[in-house]
Write a protein that holds these residues in place. Structure first.
Motif, mmCIF file in Angstrom:
data_model
loop_
_atom_site.group_PDB
_atom_site.id
_atom_site.type_symbol
_atom_site.label_atom_id
_atom_site.label_comp_id
_atom_site.label_asym_id
_atom_site.label_seq_id
_atom_site.Cartn_x
_atom_site.Cartn_y
_atom_site.Cartn_z
ATOM 1 N N ALA A 26 28.126 82.301 35.717
ATOM 2 C CA ALA A 26 29.214 82.346 35.985
ATOM 3 C C ALA A 26 30.105 81.635 37.050
ATOM 4 O O ALA A 26 30.857 81.084 37.052
ATOM 5 N N ASP A 28 28.825 79.015 37.954
ATOM 6 C CA ASP A 28 29.215 77.350 37.647
ATOM 7 C C ASP A 28 30.445 76.988 37.021
ATOM 8 O O ASP A 28 30.788 75.861 37.090
ATOM 9 N N PHE A 29 31.158 78.117 36.543
ATOM 10 C CA PHE A 29 32.517 77.823 36.085
ATOM 11 C C PHE A 29 33.618 78.277 37.236
ATOM 12 O O PHE A 29 34.816 77.839 36.977
ATOM 13 N N LYS A 32 36.602 76.161 38.561
ATOM 14 C CA LYS A 32 36.678 74.769 38.148
ATOM 15 C C LYS A 32 37.392 74.862 36.992
ATOM 16 O O LYS A 32 37.018 73.804 36.127
ATOM 17 N N PRO A 34 37.869 76.956 34.015
ATOM 18 C CA PRO A 34 37.112 77.018 32.759
ATOM 19 C C PRO A 34 38.198 77.327 31.686
ATOM 20 O O PRO A 34 39.413 77.849 32.065
ATOM 21 N N GLU A 35 38.029 76.938 30.506
ATOM 22 C CA GLU A 35 38.670 77.322 29.444
ATOM 23 C C GLU A 35 38.913 78.770 29.095
ATOM 24 O O GLU A 35 38.125 79.501 29.455
ATOM 25 N N SER A 47 37.296 83.977 29.300
ATOM 26 C CA SER A 47 36.997 82.608 29.776
ATOM 27 C C SER A 47 35.697 82.187 29.301
ATOM 28 O O SER A 47 34.993 82.737 28.890
ATOM 29 N N ALA A 48 35.484 80.677 29.423
ATOM 30 C CA ALA A 48 34.259 80.174 28.794
ATOM 31 C C ALA A 48 33.183 80.853 29.641
ATOM 32 O O ALA A 48 31.969 80.976 29.061
ATOM 33 N N ALA A 49 33.333 81.220 30.942
ATOM 34 C CA ALA A 49 32.291 81.953 31.814
ATOM 35 C C ALA A 49 31.925 83.367 31.268
ATOM 36 O O ALA A 49 30.628 83.527 31.304
ATOM 37 N N THR A 96 38.083 89.457 35.016
ATOM 38 C CA THR A 96 38.198 88.285 34.600
ATOM 39 C C THR A 96 39.497 87.346 35.144
ATOM 40 O O THR A 96 39.481 86.262 35.253
ATOM 41 N N ILE A 100 39.345 84.009 36.975
ATOM 42 C CA ILE A 100 40.156 82.835 36.478
ATOM 43 C C ILE A 100 40.981 82.233 37.886
ATOM 44 O O ILE A 100 41.598 81.150 37.910
#
Length: 268
Positions: A26, A28-29, A32, A34-35, A47-49, A96, A100
């Protein structure tokens, strides 16, 4: 189950390793962009994370315990879990919205639930470098050190994290008054704050879910506290319905008083 305590300790080790891997993924996102998608008719972001962390948890946990059921916020529910005595209950990122927004208070929440109650639980907040753990019959630990919920103190008001309307509704019924703590964006982490004594109590609005609560419930219990309904009953997990009504959490010495003071808030 033979030597159940040893089995739950082994499960706790498994959860801890998986939560650390998922938390690292997580990160890593984090911050940054994330989508992000919206679910529940646009009320809840994912999110993508969240999905990446969920994939790691599912792979690591079910490969080691293929006979356990699975319940995760980010996996379509499968009623087959109801036939399992023992179930993983997972929130890959609790908080989340905070994640975000680039805020630090979010965590991986992972629990093993056996016959409706958590027996191993981990909360890992990688951005804060905090790891909360507990297994049935063992201590609640934060980064390897025991933690405990606070005791009543007649010299100060109760420090409580709750929605403003709930805190105001509680205050007339609390003899020492109420000090409302500012919003904590992760429910699981908020319960961990009760477990380690940073706050005295919290009220949980209705419609929280198993994955928000199971790991933190056990950690709080092993820290000398409790998470209960407004009837004072402990929670039961892995039911057909995974949402809950209004809840109270505090150290055991003040929990019954908090429940009595909050009972009129049913339905919040």
């Amino acid at each position: 189950m033979p030597d159940a305590a040893a089995a739950w300790t082994a499960d706790l080790d498994l959860l801890t390793g998986a939560a650390r891997l998922a938390g690292a993924r997580a990160l890593d996102f984090f911050r940054k962009g994330p989508e992000v998608w919206w679910k529940n008719e646009g009320r809840s972001p994912v999110s993508a994370a969240d999905f990446a962390a969920n994939d790691i948890l599912k792979k690591e946990l079910l490969s080691a315990r293929p006979n356990y059921g699975w319940l995760s916020e980010e996996t379509d529910d499968d009623a087959a879990r109801l036939d399992c005595e023992t179930v993983f209950v997972i929130d890959p990122i609790d908080g989340t919205r905070a994640f975000i927004a680039g805020k630090d208070i979010w965590c991986v929440s992972a629990a093993v639930v056996h016959r409706g109650r958590p027996v191993a639980g981990v909360l890992f907040a990688p951005s804060l470098d905090e790891l909360f753990t507990a297994a049935a019959e063992g201590p609640a630990l934060k980064n390897g050190r025991p933690v405990s919920a606070s005791e009543p103190d007649a010299g100060r008001p109760i420090r409580i994290a709750a929605a403003e309307d709930m805190a105001h509704g509680l205050e007339p019924n609390m003899a020492g008054g109420v000090q409302r703590i500012s919003h904590v964006p992760s429910l699981a982490y908020r319960l961990a704050m009760v477990a380690d004594g940073r706050i005295d109590a919290t009220l949980v609005k209705r419609n929280s879910h198993d994955w928000d609560l199971a790991a933190a419930d056990l950690i709080l219990s092993r820290a000398g506290g409790g998470l209960v309904t407004l009837d004072g009953a402990p929670l039961s997990y892995n039911r057909p319905t995974v949402s809950h009504e209004t809840l109270c959490a505090a150290g055991s010495a003040r929990l019954s008083g908090l429940v009595e003071a909050a009972r009129h808030l049913s339905g919040h």
